[in-house]
Design a protein around this motif. Structure first.
Motif, PDB file in Angstrom:
ATOM      1  N   THR A 167     -12.749 -32.080  41.841  1.00 52.76           N
ATOM      2  CA  THR A 167     -13.790 -31.883  42.480  1.00 52.76           C
ATOM      3  C   THR A 167     -15.005 -31.391  41.563  1.00 52.76           C
ATOM      4  N   SER A 168     -16.238 -32.169  41.388  1.00 54.60           N
ATOM      5  CA  SER A 168     -17.199 -31.663  40.665  1.00 54.60           C
ATOM      6  C   SER A 168     -18.195 -31.355  41.397  1.00 54.60           C
ATOM      7  N   VAL A 169     -18.748 -30.073  41.023  1.00 55.93           N
ATOM      8  CA  VAL A 169     -19.966 -29.378  41.661  1.00 55.93           C
ATOM      9  C   VAL A 169     -21.073 -29.097  40.739  1.00 55.93           C
ATOM     10  N   SER A 170     -22.418 -29.323  41.105  1.00 51.22           N
ATOM     11  CA  SER A 170     -23.533 -28.925  40.221  1.00 51.22           C
ATOM     12  C   SER A 170     -24.444 -28.031  40.872  1.00 51.22           C
TER      13      SER A 170
ATOM     14  N   VAL B 197     -17.441 -27.034  37.240  1.00 52.30           N
ATOM     15  CA  VAL B 197     -18.636 -26.513  37.637  1.00 52.30           C
ATOM     16  C   VAL B 197     -19.429 -26.762  36.641  1.00 52.30           C
ATOM     17  N   THR B 198     -20.851 -27.320  36.794  1.00 50.80           N
ATOM     18  CA  THR B 198     -21.696 -27.570  36.111  1.00 50.80           C
ATOM     19  C   THR B 198     -22.944 -26.673  36.682  1.00 50.80           C
ATOM     20  N   VAL B 199     -23.297 -26.066  35.610  1.00 45.30           N
ATOM     21  CA  VAL B 199     -24.616 -25.035  35.839  1.00 45.30           C
ATOM     22  C   VAL B 199     -25.702 -25.698  35.300  1.00 45.30           C
ATOM     23  N   ALA B 200     -26.399 -26.481  36.290  1.00 44.01           N
ATOM     24  CA  ALA B 200     -27.327 -27.490  35.616  1.00 44.01           C
ATOM     25  C   ALA B 200     -28.561 -26.679  35.421  1.00 44.01           C
TER      26      ALA B 200
ATOM     27  N   ARG C 113     -19.101 -33.606  44.791  1.00 40.93           N
ATOM     28  CA  ARG C 113     -18.227 -35.011  44.640  1.00 40.93           C
ATOM     29  C   ARG C 113     -16.793 -34.644  44.649  1.00 40.93           C
ATOM     30  N   LEU C 114     -16.187 -35.050  45.686  1.00 41.64           N
ATOM     31  CA  LEU C 114     -14.744 -34.798  45.946  1.00 41.64           C
ATOM     32  C   LEU C 114     -13.913 -36.247  45.319  1.00 41.64           C
TER      33      LEU C 114
ATOM     34  N   GLY D  24     -27.158 -33.722  40.415  1.00 41.39           N
ATOM     35  CA  GLY D  24     -26.066 -34.206  39.149  1.00 41.39           C
ATOM     36  C   GLY D  24     -25.139 -35.219  39.661  1.00 41.39           C
ATOM     37  N   VAL D  25     -24.379 -34.670  40.822  1.00 42.92           N
ATOM     38  CA  VAL D  25     -23.476 -35.423  41.490  1.00 42.92           C
ATOM     39  C   VAL D  25     -23.637 -35.382  42.852  1.00 42.92           C
TER      40      VAL D  25
END
Length: 84
Positions: A42-45, A76-79, A37-38, A23-24
């Motif tokens: 900070t975005s994490v999936s 933090v995205t829990v996809a 994605r930094l 997703g990122v």
């Protein structure tokens, strides 16, 4: 090791993370790091394994990412949850 790769390694080391989700992404020379994605934030999936309360796992992941990426806010995205 690139910072995105350090975040990737920290996430994958967590026992509740089955895999990162596309997703990122971060784009490195010749490589794409899915799930990280930094930027200013900070975005994490991630895709999680079932069995633990999601809010607890998310808090642990946020702390692990901050250890390697610094004090920027971490989203933090829990996809998805892995099927058993």
């Amino acid at each position: 090791m690139d910072p995105a790769e350090r975040v990737e390694a920290a996430l994958l080391a967590h026992p509740s993370v089955a895999r990162l989700h596309g997703g990122v992404a971060s784009y490195l020379p010749g490589r794409r790091v899915d799930g990280v994605r930094l930027a200013e934030r900070t975005s994490v999936s991630v895709v999680l394994r079932p069995g633990r309360p999601i809010p607890e796992v998310v808090a642990e992941l946020r702390a692990a990412v901050r250890e390697v990426a610094g004090d920027a806010p971490v989203d933090v995205t829990v996809a998805d949850l892995e099927q058993t």
